[in-house]
Design an enzyme around this catalytic site. Sequence first.
Site, PDB file in Angstrom:
ATOM      1  CG  ASN A   9      -1.707   1.226   1.415  1.00  0.00           C
ATOM      2  OD1 ASN A   9      -1.804   2.038   0.503  1.00  0.00           O
ATOM      3  ND2 ASN A   9      -2.308   1.387   2.597  1.00  0.00           N
ATOM      4  CD1 TRP A  10       3.900   1.122  -2.609  1.00  0.00           C
ATOM      5  CD2 TRP A  10       3.763   2.037  -4.650  1.00  0.00           C
ATOM      6  NE1 TRP A  10       4.692   0.381  -3.454  1.00  0.00           N
ATOM      7  CE2 TRP A  10       4.630   0.928  -4.717  1.00  0.00           C
ATOM      8  CE3 TRP A  10       3.533   2.771  -5.812  1.00  0.00           C
ATOM      9  CZ2 TRP A  10       5.258   0.527  -5.898  1.00  0.00           C
ATOM     10  CZ3 TRP A  10       4.156   2.377  -6.999  1.00  0.00           C
ATOM     11  CH2 TRP A  10       5.007   1.268  -7.029  1.00  0.00           C
ATOM     12  CE  LYS A  11      -0.144   3.384   4.670  1.00  0.00           C
ATOM     13  NZ  LYS A  11      -0.067   3.502   6.109  1.00  0.00           N
ATOM     14  CG  HIS A  95      -5.850   2.017   5.104  1.00  0.00           C
ATOM     15  ND1 HIS A  95      -5.414   3.001   5.971  1.00  0.00           N
ATOM     16  CD2 HIS A  95      -4.849   1.120   5.009  1.00  0.00           C
ATOM     17  CE1 HIS A  95      -4.184   2.692   6.372  1.00  0.00           C
ATOM     18  NE2 HIS A  95      -3.826   1.569   5.803  1.00  0.00           N
ATOM     19  CD  GLU A  97      -2.871   5.666   6.595  1.00  0.00           C
ATOM     20  OE1 GLU A  97      -2.871   5.712   5.350  1.00  0.00           O
ATOM     21  OE2 GLU A  97      -1.935   5.164   7.249  1.00  0.00           O
ATOM     22  CD  GLU A 167      -3.415  -2.358   7.487  1.00  0.00           C
ATOM     23  OE1 GLU A 167      -2.283  -2.565   7.030  1.00  0.00           O
ATOM     24  OE2 GLU A 167      -4.084  -1.351   7.211  1.00  0.00           O
ATOM     25  N   GLY A 173       2.465   2.561  10.692  1.00  0.00           N
ATOM     26  CA  GLY A 173       3.398   3.666  10.490  1.00  0.00           C
ATOM     27  C   GLY A 173       4.128   4.103  11.749  1.00  0.00           C
ATOM     28  CB  SER A 213       5.267  -1.428  12.029  1.00  0.00           C
ATOM     29  OG  SER A 213       4.876  -0.079  12.241  1.00  0.00           O
ATOM     30  N   GLY A 234       2.884  -0.938   4.278  1.00  0.00           N
ATOM     31  CA  GLY A 234       2.947   0.466   3.885  1.00  0.00           C
ATOM     32  C   GLY A 234       4.390   0.884   3.656  1.00  0.00           C
ATOM     33  N   GLY A 235       4.997   1.521   4.661  1.00  0.00           N
ATOM     34  CA  GLY A 235       6.336   2.104   4.546  1.00  0.00           C
ATOM     35  C   GLY A 235       7.373   1.190   3.916  1.00  0.00           C
TER      36      GLY A 235
HETATM   37  P1  PGA Z   1       2.847   0.546   7.609  1.00  0.00           P
HETATM   38  O1  PGA Z   1       1.356   0.728   6.970  1.00  0.00           O
HETATM   39  O2  PGA Z   1       3.386  -0.743   7.068  1.00  0.00           O
HETATM   40  O3  PGA Z   1       3.614   1.743   7.128  1.00  0.00           O
HETATM   41  O4  PGA Z   1       2.680   0.492   9.092  1.00  0.00           O
HETATM   42  C1  PGA Z   1       0.506  -0.364   6.809  1.00  0.00           C
HETATM   43  C2  PGA Z   1      -0.828   0.079   6.251  1.00  0.00           C
HETATM   44  O5  PGA Z   1      -1.307   1.155   6.641  1.00  0.00           O
HETATM   45  O6  PGA Z   1      -1.437  -0.611   5.395  1.00  0.00           O
END
Ligand code: PGA
Length: 251
Positions: A9-11, A95, A97, A167, A173, A213, A234-235
Amino acid sequence: MRKPIVAANWKMHKCINESEQFAREFTEKLGILEKAEVVICPPFTSLAVVADAFEGTAIKVGAQNCFPKEQGAYTGEVSPHMLRDIGCQFVIIGHSERRQILEETDEFINEKVQAALKFGLKLILCIGETLEQRENGITNAWLRGQLEAALANITEDQMEEIVIAYEPIWAIGTGVTASSQDAQATIKHVRDVLADLYSPKIAEQTRIQYGGSVKPSNIRELMEQPDIDGVLVGGASLEVNSFLEIVRGAI
Ligand code: PGA
């Protein structure tokens, strides 16, 4: 056997050039992919180049969101039909966010789930609790509620197109990963809820990812857990070598 599924997930990261460069380098380095399913979810603006770069490979493309209508006067929105048209096979829905920053409700998420399925997309449905909810001991009840709401009117057959991503919000993050034992226990609970809502067969066949994470250093331990079928990253998915290590660690 549930096939492991690793999703990036590149956001809101990577412009077109960077996305294309990642996709080409990743495809080259990954080689043949048989034992896991890999899905890359770039921002809308990079979907076309990424879909193009993965053409003829087993790597799938997903969007990070969609609007629950085919077309119409919805300024700024993108429909599941358009996502299919551009080459997406998957879409991420719910998600945290989007739930938190954009105030998406469970009902809206359910509409998106139904619309995505109607237009032939598979989906990664995200659920998760806050730190406060975990500390108050209401994680399991909260996740049950999120699943009941998001999956309202979804049939047993449609469940074949759905991957669940657990999640914990406090792990996204932050660099803090849930311990693999906690992640396993909570994901086992999610599976039990699916058995209640549908059947033991659906619980057994549905793939459930962990997200929050995930990094090359913790992937193996997470994947050793019997109920964890993959990860949503994500990251650590933004850099080719780190995401490759995660994919390899998941097989
Ligand atoms: P993260 O994000 O790996 O940067 O914690 C995961 C996500 O939000 O899907």
